[in-house]
Motif scaffolding. Structure first.
Motif, PDB file in Angstrom:
ATOM      1  N   GLU A 139       0.831  -1.212   0.000  1.00  0.00           N
ATOM      2  CA  GLU A 139       0.000   0.000   0.000  1.00  0.00           C
ATOM      3  C   GLU A 139       0.861   1.255   0.000  1.00  0.00           C
ATOM      4  N   GLU A 140       1.926   1.236   0.776  1.00  0.00           N
ATOM      5  CA  GLU A 140       2.818   2.390   0.883  1.00  0.00           C
ATOM      6  C   GLU A 140       3.515   2.673  -0.449  1.00  0.00           C
ATOM      7  N   LEU A 179       2.932  -6.499  -5.618  1.00  0.00           N
ATOM      8  CA  LEU A 179       2.109  -5.300  -5.778  1.00  0.00           C
ATOM      9  C   LEU A 179       0.893  -5.594  -6.651  1.00  0.00           C
ATOM     10  N   VAL A 180       1.112  -6.323  -7.736  1.00  0.00           N
ATOM     11  CA  VAL A 180      -0.021  -6.707  -8.590  1.00  0.00           C
ATOM     12  C   VAL A 180      -0.954  -7.640  -7.818  1.00  0.00           C
ATOM     13  N   MET A 225      -6.020  -8.636  -4.595  1.00  0.00           N
ATOM     14  CA  MET A 225      -6.625  -8.979  -3.315  1.00  0.00           C
ATOM     15  C   MET A 225      -7.654  -7.934  -2.871  1.00  0.00           C
ATOM     16  N   ILE A 226      -7.383  -6.649  -3.129  1.00  0.00           N
ATOM     17  CA  ILE A 226      -8.246  -5.600  -2.577  1.00  0.00           C
ATOM     18  C   ILE A 226      -9.394  -5.214  -3.508  1.00  0.00           C
ATOM     19  N   THR A 227      -9.341  -5.638  -4.783  1.00  0.00           N
ATOM     20  CA  THR A 227     -10.407  -5.233  -5.705  1.00  0.00           C
ATOM     21  C   THR A 227     -11.704  -5.989  -5.445  1.00  0.00           C
ATOM     22  N   GLU A 269      -9.595 -11.848 -11.643  1.00  0.00           N
ATOM     23  CA  GLU A 269      -9.276 -13.028 -12.436  1.00  0.00           C
ATOM     24  C   GLU A 269      -8.159 -12.747 -13.437  1.00  0.00           C
ATOM     25  N   VAL A 270      -8.229 -11.592 -14.115  1.00  0.00           N
ATOM     26  CA  VAL A 270      -7.206 -11.290 -15.111  1.00  0.00           C
ATOM     27  C   VAL A 270      -5.872 -10.983 -14.436  1.00  0.00           C
ATOM     28  N   LEU A 271      -5.911 -10.323 -13.289  1.00  0.00           N
ATOM     29  CA  LEU A 271      -4.663 -10.045 -12.567  1.00  0.00           C
ATOM     30  C   LEU A 271      -4.012 -11.345 -12.103  1.00  0.00           C
TER      31      LEU A 271
END
Length: 640
Positions: free
Chosen positions: A329-330, A499-500, A505-507, A514-516
C-alpha cells in the motif's frame, strides 16, 4: 570472522543471591559453553556475580570481598580462551560502592565500566547503595594491578578493526542521553548492556523496541543480557529477556523466564558499510576516551564463522503477510503521488502507456489509475496501447484487452508488424534472422508509437520498466528504456509481483481479480520472438537468470557494497534448497557483467519516484561512471 561476521551471545546464569562462589561457578560454566560454540563476545547480566537483589547486603565487606575473589578466578579461567566477556559486579573505589561491568579477555582484566544512571524510583533503589559512575577514566587496584575505571573506555580489537566495544549498564539505556551515544560517536560499533530489568506487564515490548531503535539510531550492534531466575522474588521477578540487535533489526531474543544462552552472528561489515554511506554519521577518536586494545589472533580474519542468523532470500519483500500488505500500500501510494505531482505540474490530463499483458505494464497501469483517481480525472484520459507483433500470444493479448476494459480506460490496438517489416527493409535486415536487431526494432517501434500518441493526445508517456531490468540493462536503449515518467523505476521485479497481487486482493471486481491472477501466472517475457505452438517461447529468466537471485544480488551490492565472495556465501545459504552453488555463481557472474556494462542506460533514465532503500537513478543513489571497469569484481568471482 571472514566477511565481517562475529558470533556473539547474551547469557543468563542461574544464580543464588549473595553467593558469589556459586555464581562464579555458573559464570565459568557459561564461558566454557560459549567457547565451545565459537562465541567471541559474551555478555552476562548486571551484578550477576553477587546478585542484583542483595539489598543491604551490598554494604557487607564479606560480599564485596567474595565478589572480587571470584572475579579474579573468572579472569584466570579465561586465559587461553579467545572470548571477550563482560559481567556485572559491585566494587569499592575510594570507599564508595559502584555498580560496574568488568571487561575480560584471555586472562586479563581490561577495565571496569561503572553505571552512571542509578534508578531510585518505583521499585528501584540503587541510589541507596551505589555511586554514579563518571565519564573520566581513572584507575582502581585489582590484586595489585592498576585497572582502568570509568565510563569512557572503548575496547578495540587490533586484528578485527570493525570491532570496537562500548559498555553501558541497564538504566543507562533508558535515559534521554545514553552513554552509548557518546561511545558510538567515539568509534564503538558494538554496545554491550549487562542488565537487571525486572518484568512488569508490557515492559518486554518497550524494552525490545528500545534496544532495536537504539541499534538503528547508532548504527551498531547491541547485546543486552538480563537477569533471570535466581534473583530474589521478594517483590520482583526477572525475566532473563536477552536480546541481540543490529542496525534496527532484532536478530535474536530469548524466551522470557528461561535462563539460557542466546547466540547469533553480527555482521560488522554491514555496520561499517552503513556508517561509511551516511555522511551525517560523524565518528572521531576522542581525547577524553581511553582505547584499550585486545587481539584474537593472526588467523582470525580467515576464520569462517558458522552462520545461524536468518538470511532473507527476498530482501525487498517483507516476510510477514501484514507487513507485506502495508508495504504494498505504501509503495503504490508513493508511485501514484509521484505521478500525481507530475501531472499537476505539467497540467496534462492524459497519460499514454504501452500494455503487454505482462506484470510491469500491468502495475504501471494500476498506478496510473490510482493517480487519476487522486486527481479526480476521468480514467478515459488514460490511453492504454497494445501493439501486437511477432511474439505476442493470445494469452497476453487477451489479458491486456480485459485489463483495459475492467479498469475503464481508453484502449488502442495498433499492430506493428507492417511497420517493423518496412523498417527491416529500410535497414537491410533479414526478418528470418532473429537477433538483437530483430528484437530491438520492435521495442523501438512501440516506443515511437506511444511517444507520437502522447503528442497527438497531449499526454504524458508512462514508463513501465522495473528496477531489476534496469540493473541488468534488460531494456532496449531508446526503446522501452525511455518514457516521460517511470513509475516502476525503483521497484524490483520480486516486489512487482506482490504489488499486482495486492491489487488483485483488494479489488471488488471479480473479472479484474481473475485477469490479474492470470497475469501473475504468466511467464516473464518481452515477447519479441515468435511463440511456439501459441505459447511464449522467450522466457526472460532463462536468458538473464532468475529474478529472485538478481534481486538478492542487487540488494547486497547496492545497499551494503558487499564483495562478490560475501554475496555468494550469503546466497548459498539463502537459496540452499533452490539452486546449486554452480548455478548461483553462474548468474552472479552474469549480474556483475551486465551491471557494469549497462550503466550507460541508467545514466539517462527518465524521472521516477524512489520507493525503497535501493535505487538506480543517476540523480540519486547511483552516480556511477558508464565506463567503470568490472575487472576487480570479475577477478574475485573467478577465485570462488
Amino acid at each position: 570472522m571472514r566477511d565481517g561476521f562475529i558470533k556473539v551471545a547474551a547469557a543468563t546464569p542461574t544464580i543464588k543471591v549473595a553467593d558469589c562462589e556459586y555464581n562464579g561457578r555458573q559464570i565459568r560454566s557459561l564461558i566454557e559453553e560459549a567457547q565451545s560454540q565459537a562465541v567471541k563476545v559474551l555478555v552476562l547480566p548486571e551484578l550477576c556475580l553477587s546478585g542484583y537483589t542483595c539489598g543491604e547486603l551490598f554494604l557487607q565487606d564479606s560480599l564485596l570481598n567474595s565478589a572480587m575473589v571470584e572475579l579474579k578466578q573468572i579472569v584466570d579461567f579465561t586465559k587461553g580462551r579467545k572470548i571477550f566477556v563482560t559481567l556485572g559486579l559491585p566494587i569499592l573505589r575510594n570507599a564508595k560502592l559502584y555498580n560496574v561491568a568488568a571487561a575480560i579477555y584471555n586472562g586479563k582484566l581490561l577495565g571496569f565500566v561503572p553505571k552512571k544512571n542509578l534508578p531510585g524510583y518505583s521499585e528501584f533503589y540503587e541510589v541507596r547503595h551505589f555511586n554514579a559512575g563518571e565519564e573520566e577514566v581513572s584507575e582502581v587496584t585489582f590484586f595489585g594491578e592498576k585497572i582502568p575505571f570509568g565510563m569512557n573506555i572503548l575496547f578495540c580489537c587490533e586484528d578485527f578493526g570493525q570491532l570496537m566495544i562500548g559498555i553501558e549498564i541497564c538504566e543507562d539505556l533508558w535515559v534521554p542521553l545514553s552513554p552509548s551515544v557518546s561511545h558510538t560517536l567515539a568509534g564503538a560499533t558494538l554496545i554491550l548492556n549487562p542488565s537487571a530489568s525486572d518484568e512488569t506487564t508490557g515492559k518486554d515490548i518497550y524494552r525490545r523496541e528500545l534496544i532495536r531503535m537504539q541499534s538503528a539510531k547508532l548504527v551498531c550492534g547491541y547485546i543486552y543480557a538480563a537477569s533471570g531466575e535466581g534473583e530474589s522474588s521478594t517483590d520482583l521477578v526477572f525475566g532473563a529477556h536477552n536480546l541481540i540487535a543490529e542496525n534496527g533489526i532484532l536478530l535474536k531474543e530469548s524466551p522470557r523466564f528461561i535462563n539460557e544462552m542466546t547466540i547469533t552472528e553480527l555482521d560488522m561489515g554491514k555496520l561499517a558499510s552503513e556508517r561509511r554511506r551516511m555522511t551525517t554519521y560523524h565518528v572521531a577518536e576522542r581525547k577524553d576516551y581511553l582505547y584499550v586494545s585486545f587481539a584474537f589472533g593472526e588467523d582470525i580474519l580467515s576464520e569462517e564463522t558458522e552462520l545461524t542468523r536468518f538470511i532473507d532470500k527476498a530482501p525487498f519483500v517483507p516476510g510477514k503477510k501484514e507487513e507485506r500488505e502495508k508495504r504494498c500500500e505504501e509503495i503504490i501510494n508513493i508511485q501514484a503521488y509521484g505521478l500525481k505531482k507530475r501531472l499537476e505540474h505539467t497540467g496534462l490530463k492524459t497519460a499514454v502507456l504501452a500494455i503487454s499483458g505482462g506484470l510491469d505494464s500491468t502495475l504501471a497501469l494500476l498506478v496510473v489509475c490510482k493517480a487519476f483517481d487522486l486527481l479526480r480525472l476521468d480514467r478515459k484520459g488514460i490511453i492504454a496501447v497494445t501493439m501486437p507483433c511477432f511474439g505476442t500470444t493470445d494469452r497476453t493479448y487477451n489479458n491486456a484487452v480485459t485489463l483495459a476494459r475492467e479498469l475503464s480506460v481508453s484502449f488502442l490496438e495498433i499492430p506493428i508488424k507492417d511497420a517493423v517489416n518496412l523498417h527491416f527493409k529500410d535497414i537491410g535486415h533479414d526478418p528470418l534472422v532473429h537477433d538483437v536487431i530483430y528484437e530491438n526494432v520492435q521495442a523501438r517501434e512501440r516506443t515511437q508509437v506511444i511517444m507520437d500518441l502522447s503528442n497527438k493526445y497531449n499526454g504524458l508517456v508512462i514508463g513501465t520498466g522495473d528496477m531489476s531490468e534496469l540493473a541488468l540493462g534488460w531494456a532496449t536503449y531508446n526503446g522501452d528504456h525511455m518514457s516521460m515518467y517511470g513509475v516502476n523505476a525503483s521497484v524490483p521485479k520480486t516486489l512487482v509481483r506482490y504489488l499486482v497481487g495486492y491489487f488483485a486482493m483488494i479489488t471488488d471486481n471479480a473479472a479484474l481479480r481473475e485477469v490479474l491472477t492470470d497475469i501473475l501466472d504468466t511467464p516473464v517475457s518481452p515477447e519479441l520472438l515468435p511463440p511456439k505452438d501459441g505459447v511464449i517461447a522467450q522466457k526472460t529468466e532463462e536468458l538473464v537468470g532468475p529474478y529472485e537471485l538478481h534481486d538478492f544480488f542487487l540488494y547486497h551490492v547496492l545497499r551494503y557494497g558487499y564483495t562478490p565472495g560475501k554475496i555468494f556465501r550469503l546466497a548459498r545459504i539463502a537459496f540452499l534448497e533452490d539452486y546449486s552453488a554452480d548455478v548461483i555463481l553462474k548468474w552472479l557472474k552474469n549480474f556483475y557483467r551486465r551491471f557494469f556494462s549497462q550503466q550507460f542506460k541508467r545514466s539517462c533514465l527518465p524521472d521516477g519516484p524512489k520507493v525503497g532503500s535501493v535505487a538506480v537513478s543517476p540523480r540519486g543513489d547511483l552516480r556511477m561512471p558508464s565506463d567503470a571497469s568490472a575487472a576487480q569484481w570479475m577477478k574475485e568471482l573467478e577465485l570462488l
